[in-house]
Design a protein around this motif. Structure first.
Motif, PDB file in Angstrom:
ATOM      1  N   UNK A   1       6.795  10.701   4.889  1.00  0.00           N
ATOM      2  CA  UNK A   1       6.526   9.650   5.868  1.00  0.00           C
ATOM      3  C   UNK A   1       5.117   9.805   6.451  1.00  0.00           C
ATOM      4  N   UNK A   2       4.766  11.035   6.808  1.00  0.00           N
ATOM      5  CA  UNK A   2       3.445  11.275   7.401  1.00  0.00           C
ATOM      6  C   UNK A   2       2.344  10.907   6.409  1.00  0.00           C
TER       7      UNK A   2
ATOM      8  N   UNK B   1      12.569  17.693   5.317  1.00  0.00           N
ATOM      9  CA  UNK B   1      11.189  17.993   4.936  1.00  0.00           C
ATOM     10  C   UNK B   1      10.634  16.899   4.024  1.00  0.00           C
ATOM     11  N   UNK B   2      11.454  16.539   3.021  1.00  0.00           N
ATOM     12  CA  UNK B   2      10.995  15.497   2.097  1.00  0.00           C
ATOM     13  C   UNK B   2      10.703  14.207   2.862  1.00  0.00           C
ATOM     14  N   UNK B   3      11.627  13.840   3.744  1.00  0.00           N
ATOM     15  CA  UNK B   3      11.487  12.564   4.438  1.00  0.00           C
ATOM     16  C   UNK B   3      10.270  12.576   5.361  1.00  0.00           C
TER      17      UNK B   3
ATOM     18  N   UNK C   1      10.764   3.496  -0.489  1.00  0.00           N
ATOM     19  CA  UNK C   1       9.646   3.298   0.430  1.00  0.00           C
ATOM     20  C   UNK C   1      10.160   2.877   1.806  1.00  0.00           C
ATOM     21  N   UNK C   2      11.197   2.071   1.823  1.00  0.00           N
ATOM     22  CA  UNK C   2      11.769   1.680   3.119  1.00  0.00           C
ATOM     23  C   UNK C   2      12.359   2.881   3.848  1.00  0.00           C
ATOM     24  N   UNK C   3      12.956   3.794   3.090  1.00  0.00           N
ATOM     25  CA  UNK C   3      13.505   4.997   3.718  1.00  0.00           C
ATOM     26  C   UNK C   3      12.368   5.832   4.325  1.00  0.00           C
ATOM     27  N   UNK C   4      11.228   5.862   3.627  1.00  0.00           N
ATOM     28  CA  UNK C   4      10.072   6.575   4.182  1.00  0.00           C
ATOM     29  C   UNK C   4       9.521   5.887   5.427  1.00  0.00           C
TER      30      UNK C   4
ATOM     31  N   UNK D   1       0.841  -1.212   0.000  1.00  0.00           N
ATOM     32  CA  UNK D   1       0.000   0.000   0.000  1.00  0.00           C
ATOM     33  C   UNK D   1       0.869   1.252   0.000  1.00  0.00           C
ATOM     34  N   UNK D   2       1.961   1.180   0.738  1.00  0.00           N
ATOM     35  CA  UNK D   2       2.861   2.346   0.811  1.00  0.00           C
ATOM     36  C   UNK D   2       3.470   2.653  -0.559  1.00  0.00           C
ATOM     37  N   UNK D   3       3.768   1.605  -1.325  1.00  0.00           N
ATOM     38  CA  UNK D   3       4.348   1.823  -2.651  1.00  0.00           C
ATOM     39  C   UNK D   3       3.375   2.608  -3.526  1.00  0.00           C
ATOM     40  N   UNK D   4       2.112   2.202  -3.472  1.00  0.00           N
ATOM     41  CA  UNK D   4       1.099   2.870  -4.283  1.00  0.00           C
ATOM     42  C   UNK D   4       1.014   4.358  -3.918  1.00  0.00           C
ATOM     43  N   UNK D   5       1.086   4.653  -2.633  1.00  0.00           N
ATOM     44  CA  UNK D   5       0.977   6.050  -2.207  1.00  0.00           C
ATOM     45  C   UNK D   5       2.263   6.819  -2.521  1.00  0.00           C
ATOM     46  N   UNK D   6       3.397   6.146  -2.316  1.00  0.00           N
ATOM     47  CA  UNK D   6       4.672   6.813  -2.616  1.00  0.00           C
ATOM     48  C   UNK D   6       4.728   7.229  -4.084  1.00  0.00           C
ATOM     49  N   UNK D   7       4.097   6.436  -4.940  1.00  0.00           N
ATOM     50  CA  UNK D   7       4.092   6.775  -6.367  1.00  0.00           C
ATOM     51  C   UNK D   7       3.345   8.082  -6.616  1.00  0.00           C
ATOM     52  N   UNK D   8       2.493   8.461  -5.664  1.00  0.00           N
ATOM     53  CA  UNK D   8       1.775   9.739  -5.809  1.00  0.00           C
ATOM     54  C   UNK D   8       2.524  10.876  -5.151  1.00  0.00           C
ATOM     55  N   UNK D   9       3.145  10.620  -4.001  1.00  0.00           N
ATOM     56  CA  UNK D   9       3.706  11.735  -3.233  1.00  0.00           C
ATOM     57  C   UNK D   9       5.197  11.964  -3.454  1.00  0.00           C
TER      58      UNK D   9
END
Ligand code: FE2
Lengths: 176, 416
Positions: free
Chosen positions: A165-166, A159-161, A136-139, A28-36
């Motif tokens: 992450x949030x 800031x990016x991290x 994604x693991x870094x996030x 799920x995180x991968x899918x969201x990371x692809x957006x943010x």
């Protein structure tokens, strides 16, 4: 509480459950990371549309399946590869090796080196997916743990991290 | 000694090397229960007179089924299927491949078709699709460098669909590799230098990259020492048959090392420069080798330091303070490239802008860098490199290697 027989789950089942939850959340995180995240977005741009990637533990799973739809949307496709068209497989030979990898006793790179993780598919796409997975693991993980998981911990701005992450934790956890 | 928690090593190929090994082929074929070999080569091999040498060495004691020297410089799916007809029509029962990487890859593909009695090679594409041993296969490398005679991979191009198909299986390995000094005796100086530096790179990268292990290390160190001792002598005295044989042995040792513990950034960039600009592989290797060491310096400098011993010999090693040895290794390799440049009348390129094609035109342009860096981040060898390699990292190394500047190690991105 009724008269239930105590059922002692074997350690394997606990491990399977850990992996199931970890891989579900990461998917799920991968899918969201692809957006943010712009970099993750770019990596997915380099993967063709209508293309599915599976990270799979043998022999009984779980798996993490993500893919791009016909129109280029990144999707999380669940914890099983059954009845799915898979274009790239990254396979972990057994559950013990998967635990080493996903409890960060061993980096993805070292798992490859020790032939615990192997590839079935085109290498350039696998390289892109590994970069997505690393980001994604870094996030998701605190630096001290993520450092064990990735080859080179990136020098991202705080800031990016933090903002990534949030957003990822909120949306992957609650599904907003 | 570096001892990883886990390692693998596979090297089942029988290696026969010496000055007159070709004559032993009939005996080897008999032992493999084969009677009618198909001999494969390319036009260059025939033009250099090498097929004639092989034929003369074996024809009295074995019935040659057919000789086909029409293998193109880039192995091809259609060629493999044409060759399977030649093999079947002539009732052959073994393959002898004489040549460089492309001939050996073609032979591997051919061996799949004729052994599995198949028409479509694509059915066997990918890793570990073969389930049983193939027909007897003898490899005779003619360039002391690639080490293909010891690798279980073959790359065959489908030129109609613009793709390269990778085959990987232990059954693709030849039964026997024949290292005969006559096969490399006439290799031109410039080519000898480039292919030997490819072998040198196999040994060095296998020694510093992530799959490093004691078994591959032993082979790598011997290879480096042999190349370092013999390369310049052979370039200056091309008919030095003993030196030629030692270089060929070194290439095989390096092949054993790198087919078990894989190569890194030098090959990552080399593959892409080869793909984008058509630069010969060995040329890319010589140029990028010192940069590969500088790029990974912060992670593996003790290993780089150890290489000074086989490269420069015990005196130089002992005279160099421990904390200067890694830098000295890099300096030594740069100097070797300079010496090869001088000894080949400038044909051995020291940096990218110096690479010229036959018409004297520059092969790599700065405008190629973007494409090279993009392809590099998708090359399989990047996984085995100690440091991560992303687009910017590739650009950093490309920029420095454009005009031979040492890499500014402070600019290499490190673990934050
Ligand atoms: Fe090479």
């Amino acid at each position: 509480m009724g008269e239930y027989k105590t059922y002692r789950p074997k350690r394997k089942i606990l491990k399977w459950l850990y992996l199931y939850v970890f891989m579900w959340f990461t998917g799920r995180a991968i899918k969201i990371a692809a957006k943010v995240d712009d970099e993750v977005k770019k990596e997915f741009d380099s993967i063709p549309n209508n293309f599915n990637v599976a990270l799979e533990v043998l022999p009984y799973g779980p798996a993490l399946v993500v893919g791009k739809t016909e129109d280029g949307k990144v999707q999380y496709l669940g914890s099983s590869t059954k009845d799915k068209k898979i274009d790239l497989r990254m396979i972990v030979h057994n559950i013990e090796n998967a635990m080493q990898l996903f409890t960060f006793q061993e980096s993805t790179a070292i798992s490859f080196m020790r032939n615990r993780l192997y590839l079935d598919g085109e290498i350039p796409y696998a390289a892109a997916f590994v970069r997505v997975f690393d980001a994604v693991e870094v996030y998701l993980l605190p630096k001290i743990i993520a450092k064990l998981a990735v080859k080179r911990y990136p020098a991202w701005s705080l800031i990016r991290k933090l903002s990534g992450r949030v957003k990822i934790y909120l949306r992957a956890g609650i599904g907003v | 000694m570096y001892l990883p928690e886990y390692c693998e090593f596979l090297s089942p190929v029988q290696i026969a090397s010496g000055h007159h090994v070709l004559e032993k082929i009939p005996g080897f074929l008999k032992a493999l229960n084969a009677k009618r070999p198909l001999i494969l080569a390319d036009k260059g091999v025939t033009a250099a007179g090498l097929i004639g040498i092989v034929e003369d060495a074996i024809k009295d004691n074995v019935q040659i089924g057919a000789i086909d020297d029409d293998v193109p410089p880039d192995s091809d799916l259609k060629v493999v299927s044409r060759l399977s007809d030649v093999y079947r029509k002539n009732n052959c029962d073994a393959i002898i491949a004489v040549g460089g990487g492309s001939v050996l890859d073609t032979a591997k593909g051919l061996n799949i078709l004729v052994s599995e009695d198949a028409d479509n090679l694509m059915e066997f594409a990918g890793a570990n699709k073969l389930k049983r041993p193939l027909k007897p296969f003898i490899a005779i490398p003619t360039t002391a460098g690639t080490g293909s005679e010891l690798t279980m991979a073959a790359v065959i191009a489908d030129h109609d669909n613009f793709i390269k198909i990778l085959f990987g299986s232990r059954f693709l390995l030849p039964d026997i590799a024949i290292i005969d000094s006559r096969m490399t005796l006439t290799l031109p100086a410039f080519f000898t230098a480039a292919t030997a530096m490819d072998a040198m790179t196999h040994a060095v990268e296998s020694y510093i990259c992530l799959q490093k292990n004691p078994l591959s290390d032993a082979h790598a160190l011997s290879a480096i020492s042999l190349i370092s001792k013999n390369l310049l002598n052979v370039i200056r005295k091309p008919d030095d048959q003993e030196g030629r044989l030692l270089l060929a042995k070194a290439a095989t040792l390096a092949g054993m090392a790198f087919s078990n513990s894989t190569v890194g950034i030098v090959h990552t960039l080399g593959h892409s420069v080869g793909g984008v600009c058509g630069v010969p592989h060995g040329t890319c290797m010589s140029i990028f080798l010192p940069y590969g060491l500088e790029y990974n310096y912060h992670l593996v400098n003790p290993f780089i330091a150890e290489l000074l011993f086989p490269l420069a010999g015990p005196e130089v090693y002992a005279d160099t303070p421990e904390n200067k040895r890694a830098e000295k290794t890099i300096e030594y390799i740069r100097q070797l490239n300079q010496d090869l440049h001088d000894a080949t009348g400038g044909r051995h390129a020291r940096f990218l802008s110096e690479i010229l094609n036959r018409d004297g035109e520059q092969m790599v342009k700065k405008s190629h860098f973007d494409a090279i860096a993009r392809i590099s981040i998708g090359d399989g060898t990047k996984f085995y490199n100690p440091e991560e390699i992303d687009y910017d990292d590739s650009m950093l190394v490309l920029e420095a290697s454009w005009d031979g500047r040492p890499l500014n190690r402070n600019l290499v991105k490190k673990n934050a």
